[in-house]
Design an enzyme around this catalytic site. Sequence first.
Site: not given
Ligand SMILES: Cc1cc2nc3c(=O)[nH]c(=O)nc-3n(C[C@H](O)[C@H](O)[C@H](O)COP(=O)(O)O)c2cc1C
Length: 320
Positions: A19, A103, A203-204, A142, A73, A227
């Site tokens: 998300p 969050c 994560g990452d 989460k 969510q 991301r």
């Molecule tokens: C712009 C942005 C918006 C996000 N919105 C949510 C969200 O609505 N709900 C949630 O559980 N996590 C949210 N996250 C966290 C991501 O779901 C994820 O846990 C985090 O970016 C780490 O994963 P990644 O390294 O693959 O990006 C958000 C992250 C970013 C950068």
Amino acid sequence: MTALHIGNVKIKNPFILAPLANFTDLPFRILCRKYGVALAVTEMIDAEGIFHDKYKIKEEFTNVKEDRPISAQIVGSNPDAMVYSAKALQKEGADIIDINMGCPSFKLSKKGAGAKILDNIELIHKIVTLTVKSVKIPVTVKIRAGWNDDKNAVKIAKTIEKAGASAITIHARTGKMKFRGKADWTIIKKIKKAVKIPVIGNGDVRSAEDAIDMLKKTGCDFVMIGRASVGNPFIFRECLHYFKSNKLLKPATPGERRDAFLELWNISKKYYEPEFSRFKLYSYGFTKTLKGGKFFREKISNTKTLDELKELIENSFVGM
Ligand SMILES: Cc1cc2nc3c(=O)[nH]c(=O)nc-3n(C[C@H](O)[C@H](O)[C@H](O)COP(=O)(O)O)c2cc1C
């Protein structure tokens, strides 16, 4: 590939779209599914907003067959509001309810919600127990590694399992870290060892190699990508290919990127008028890794209307 499940919901492969508020709306999720993503999660939905009728459920969640299975969510710290919104989303056709306990935003943490709730194990237990009891569909949670430190991450995960959740997603950073520093995948491994329900590592993960690395190093059942999917839905087809064949796919060509961007545009048009600010953000993502992308992004930031933006993408993308 052996069938994977979250509760009774079949998930066709181990790759999940995270998300991401402002990005993973219905059109973007549908686009990612075309590239193989097995499960997508909605942007977070404010449970209090639904409970107090501030937001309309139909505006927050649209159930279409191209976007299934879908996890909706919710976020909040008021158990009544969480139960109410979970039931409402079940009624709208969600396949899974996901509870956001990750969050780190100030807006949520000052209400004890999002990742801040990780400091309150009793409330975690209460919210998960009541939500699980209130719906027939699976409930997942989460979390992060903790709010301030990761010492109680395993205890939190066990509490969530005991309360009846069907899976746990762990973003391997603390709330205090926000998005800084490196995700510590050893926490994913520890949680996987401690619980029997499926574990979704997060994560990452920035490439197919990272995704397979996470599966191997942590033993997690699913990998969630956030991301790295922005402007790059191709990451899911790359993960799947590498997972099945152990061979890396070539990165998407500029032409494919342009076509995917325009496809996103067309999907959006089908459901609602594309939003200029969102599409500007997507444009930055779709041009991120391209040669000459910096120059192109300057041009994007100077556009003033949706039509200008679309024309720019149509005419200038190929051949960079
Ligand atoms: C712009 C942005 C918006 C996000 N919105 C949510 C969200 O609505 N709900 C949630 O559980 N996590 C949210 N996250 C966290 C991501 O779901 C994820 O846990 C985090 O970016 C780490 O994963 P990644 O390294 O693959 O990006 C958000 C992250 C970013 C950068």
